[in-house]
Design a protein around this motif. Structure first.
Motif, PDB file in Angstrom:
ATOM      1  N   GLY A 655      62.282 -31.216  -0.577  1.00 35.91           N
ATOM      2  CA  GLY A 655      61.497 -31.394   0.639  1.00 35.91           C
ATOM      3  C   GLY A 655      62.418 -31.860   1.742  1.00 35.91           C
ATOM      4  O   GLY A 655      63.227 -32.778   1.536  1.00 35.91           O
ATOM      5  N   ASP A 669      58.125 -28.717   6.549  1.00 39.68           N
ATOM      6  CA  ASP A 669      59.037 -28.832   5.416  1.00 39.68           C
ATOM      7  C   ASP A 669      59.872 -27.560   5.396  1.00 39.68           C
ATOM      8  O   ASP A 669      59.358 -26.470   5.090  1.00 39.68           O
ATOM      9  CB  ASP A 669      58.251 -28.984   4.120  1.00 39.68           C
ATOM     10  N   THR A 704      52.117 -35.734   3.451  1.00 38.77           N
ATOM     11  CA  THR A 704      51.956 -34.397   2.899  1.00 38.77           C
ATOM     12  C   THR A 704      50.574 -34.271   2.286  1.00 38.77           C
ATOM     13  O   THR A 704      49.826 -35.254   2.182  1.00 38.77           O
ATOM     14  CB  THR A 704      53.028 -34.144   1.829  1.00 38.77           C
ATOM     15  N   VAL A 708      55.275 -34.887  -3.763  1.00 36.23           N
ATOM     16  CA  VAL A 708      56.464 -34.044  -3.601  1.00 36.23           C
ATOM     17  C   VAL A 708      57.454 -34.283  -4.737  1.00 36.23           C
ATOM     18  O   VAL A 708      58.066 -33.339  -5.232  1.00 36.23           O
ATOM     19  CB  VAL A 708      57.137 -34.318  -2.237  1.00 36.23           C
TER      20      VAL A 708
END
Length: 855
Positions: A655, A669, A704, A708
């Motif tokens: 990321g 991203d 997000t 991640v």
């Protein structure tokens, strides 16, 4: 049969109540009914039990004729004794200079030994000072003071909180300071030749107004983790006749290697006397060992073939101890002993573990506060006192941590008989500030006395001088105290500081036998070192409200570290946390764990049962099953570290958010599909390179849509950060879990340093950050070594090693905030740029390269 897990909390099974008549009969058999409390005028009030905020099943049983009538000293028994519990007179003076109340009829009636704040005392209000008064008669058959028998009369006080002065027939007999230890005085020379003897006790207890050791007591319960204080006489008062050359104590040190016991029979003032000690098997009376020798020195009592004491087989042997003057028996007392050894030794994986009788045994415990809604510090009956220990066994625990309180001797006697190992805390001083030198010295004196009094109980296996830094004045002095306790009692473990990672702690002294961390909900994950084993000293705190009928506060003032909504959910969470503990016990080589807590207490609703001991809040069959599984699996074999795999190569990571948009509500991203969405008014400003995110430190951040990085494996996070103002805790990058963030790339509050942290540990930077300056932060976690490392501007700074699997994170990666206790916390006041996430632990050279690149 247990109710199914889908059912709600269930009432506790109630044993048949012991009637007042039966208790009175017991009192008659053991020591005779207590004398009256002195002449009363017609206007004098009678004792009247008050209504507690919450009653127990034993409340109604308590009365003047059966106030704890049991023999109070089970490890040193004599046939002749008399209980002085019962109704006494009471006066509350504004100060003690107004004169001693000798020969007076005092205004109130109190039931001893229940503290004056309790409902059972009949007073139920807080007092700083109090006069107690009663009369008693010495049985003529005791022969006290006669030349023929040479018997002396000794008064015993189980515990009086806090400063006590004792008078007999208008003359001072003794004084004592300390709210948790017992004291005695020979009053023979103060007695009148016949008739009633007047006993007056003056008590002062300022609780947390001073630095006296108070444990969890406060002048007023705070609706949190501190409770209503208990003042005055709160353990049994009694008397006995004994000879001048009398047994003062029987000190016992078992040796399982030789199947023997070192016995020291303390007989102050003995000259030509000898002592004879005989050990017999309980139940059969079969003699298993005998030794004769001098008093006041250790004698080896051989017990060949004797069984060992363990939680599963709590074998005890009775002792008959006699003092002999040639062939004449001068004194005779009863005692008992269990053969067991507690030690630290490497397990099969080479890491230090606690052993019992040479075998690794996991100490699976609860935190036991020892408070009661009707009697406060004093259990209403002996049956109630024992019932809490029986509850431990029912739930599958083998250990109990007696939390910053000391109990009456009968509590340890019950633990001996039931097979429960005890970790005994020293009651702490109050929190906040550092105690003055005089208070430090008094704390040490009371610690020394606690160990001296309790060091022959089989069940006690560890001493805990400090808790979470409460009242601590120096890390080095805490280490010294641990060394001195170990020197005083080398046969038991010393946990120098329970919760050394927590709260007011001044840090790890490195002393003692135990490394002890606290974490809520936890479990905590300390590791053994070269000389010490590791325990999770506190975790849990899972709670359930059951309604006003079974709660101390009727206004809803109750809390837990994590509240659930049903018995089924609470049980599920307990089992889940126990499974986490099972994993940690293997990966971290834990030797023990202490769950908070046995019962609800006042505002705390995190017990297995309610404060009145009436409602079972979990499915006990499931709790017992998982507890026994945890204990059995933590056998010292350990397990290999996981292989993290290579991860994604390169410095872009999995990321990457350059945050160069400068407009809109999304930061893209650029290597994956986990875009950051700006929340709560987050905006843009000039970044370290190009644009960057700008946050005002209130309730704006970016996140997000989901996780991640896998926080149970290896990972790294990096960001350029700038603070616009100083603050307390502020977090640059985190990732949400169900209750809290799994990690925190942050600036801390107390230390004012950058840090890479978990909920229990921090890798700290070396310097305080400067407002308005850009810094490059990187946090890495290597699952194969358990190491967390913080880098600042390309340089390695702080680190720590955790054997625990990383916290599970099922929520978003967050920029500019964290999550704790289910809430958004630690907003970032300033700018952030060039955020990266990696599925591996970056090396030092890679971090330096990333910093130099400016990305």
């Amino acid at each position: 049969m247990p109710r199914p897990p889908t059912a709600g909390p269930r009432p506790r099974r109630r044993p048949a109540p012991r009637t007042a008549a039966l208790a009175t009969a017991v009192a008659l058999v053991l020591g005779g009914l207590v004398s009256g409390a002195g002449p009363a005028t017609a206007a004098a009030p009678a004792y009247e039990k008050k209504v507690p905020p919450l009653a127990t099943r034993w409340t109604a049983e308590v009365g003047p004729a059966n106030a704890l009538p049991e023999y109070p000293r089970p490890q040193l028994t004599r046939e002749r004794w008399q209980n002085l519990n019962g109704v006494w007179q009471l006066r509350e003076p504004s100060r003690f200079g107004d004169g001693l109340p000798f020969g007076e009829d005092l205004e109130e009636r109190v039931l001893v030994p229940y503290p004056v704040e309790s409902a059972l005392s009949g007073i139920q209000r807080s007092m700083d000072r109090m006069w107690y008064r009663r009369t008693f008669e010495v049985p003529a058959g005791w022969g006290v003071g006669t030349r023929a028998t040479q018997q002396r009369l000794v008064l015993h006080f189980g515990a009086v909180d806090y400063d006590a002065t004792v008078y007999v027939n208008g003359r001072r007999a003794t004084g004592h300071r300390g709210g948790y230890d017992k004291f005695s005085v020979d009053v023979t020379d103060l007695l009148t030749r016949s008739g009633p003897q007047e006993l007056v006790v003056g008590v002062e207890d300022l609780t947390d107004q001073t630095w006296q050791p108070v444990g969890k007591q406060r002048e007023r319960g705070d609706g949190g983790i501190f409770y209503q204080g208990s003042s005055g006489i709160w353990q049994t008062v009694w008397m006995e006749p004994r000879p001048a050359a009398a047994v003062e104590s029987v000190d016992l040190v078992p040796d399982v290697d030789t199947s023997s016991v070192a016995v020291t029979v303390q007989v102050p003032g003995a000259s030509r006397q000898r002592v004879d000690v005989v050990a017999t098997e309980r139940g059969t009376g079969r003699v298993v060992g005998r030794v004769t020798g001098a008093p006041n020195v250790p004698l080896t009592l051989p017990m060949p073939g004797a069984g060992f004491w363990t939680p599963d087989t709590p074998t005890l042997y009775d002792l008959r101890v006699r003092v002999l003057d040639r062939t004449r028996v001068v004194d005779s007392v009863g005692s008992y002993v269990g053969l067991r050894e507690i030690a630290i030794a490497p397990g099969e994986d080479g890491r230090n573990r606690i052993t019992l009788n040479g075998e690794v045994l996991f100490h699976n415990a609860t935190l036991d506060q020892g408070f009661w809604p009707d009697g406060l510090s004093t259990a209403p009956t002996d049956e109630a006192l024992r019932s809490d220990l029986e509850l431990h066994k029912e739930l599958g625990f083998n250990t109990v941590r007696k939390h910053i309180k000391v109990e009456p001797d009968r509590w340890y006697h019950h633990a001996d008989e039931l097979g429960l190992m005890v970790w005994q805390d020293m009651p702490s001083m109050r929190t906040g500030g550092r105690p003055p030198v005089a208070a430090q010295q008094q704390f040490e004196a009371e610690l020394d006395e606690m160990v001296r009094e309790k060091k022959s109980w089989t069940s006690i296996v560890a001493w805990v001088p400090m808790n979470e830094g409460w009242g601590e004045w120096s890390r080095e002095e805490t280490g010294r105290l641990a060394d001195e306790v170990k020197a005083q009692d080398p046969t038991r473990l010393v946990d120098a500081h329970s919760g050394v990672n927590c709260c007011d702690s001044l840090g790890d002294s490195g002393r003692g036998d135990i490394v002890d961390f606290h974490q809520y909900v936890g479990p905590a994950s300390p590791q053994p070192d070269a000389t010490r084993a590791a325990v999770d000293g506190e975790h849990g705190g899972l709670g359930l409200k059951t309604g006003a009928e079974h709660e101390w506060f009727k206004d809803g003032r109750s809390f837990a570290y994590e509240l659930t909504t049903s018995s089924e959910q609470l049980t599920d969470r307990y089992v889940q946390v126990a499974r986490d503990l099972q994993s940690l016990a293997s990966s971290c080589a834990l030797s023990g764990s202490i769950y908070t807590q046995l019962t609800d207490v006042e505002a705390e609703v995190n017990g297995f049962v309610t404060y009145d001991r009436e409602v079972e809040k979990m499915d006990f069959a499931r709790v017992r099953a998982v507890n026994e599984e945890v204990t059995a699996s933590a056998d010292g074999t350990g397990g290999p570290r996981p292989d993290p795999g290579p991860g994604t190569p390169g410095l872009e990571g999995v990321g990457s958010w350059p945050a160069d948009e400068g407009t809109g509500d999304v930061a893209e991203d650029v290597v994956g599909d986990a875009d950051l969405s700006l929340r709560g008014g987050a905006t843009w400003s000039p970044g370290r390179t190009g644009a960057g995110l700008q946050l005002d430190g209130t309730d704006d951040w970016a996140e997000t849509a989901g996780p991640v990085v896998d926080t149970t494996g290896s990972f790294s996070v990096a960001a350029w950060v700038k603070l616009d103002r100083e603050g307390f805790f502020t977090t640059a990058v985190a990732q949400d879990g169900p209750v809290r963030s799994a990690f925190f790339l942050q600036k801390t509050g107390p230390e004012n340093r950058f840090a890479f942290s978990t909920a229990s540990q921090r890798a700290l930077g070396t310097e305080a950050p400067v407002v308005g300056r850009w810094y490059h932060l990187v946090g890495t976690r290597d699952v194969s070594t358990g190491e967390y490392v913080l880098y600042v501007d390309g340089q390695r700074q702080g680190s720590f090693t955790s054997c625990a699997a990383g916290d599970v994170s099922d929520g978003p990666l967050t920029v500019g905030r964290a999550k704790f206790d289910g809430r958004a916390v630690d907003p970032w006041p300033g700018a952030l740029d060039q955020v990266h996430a990696y599925d591996r632990a970056l090396g030092a050279a890679e971090v330096a390269e990333l910093f130099a690149s400016g990305r």
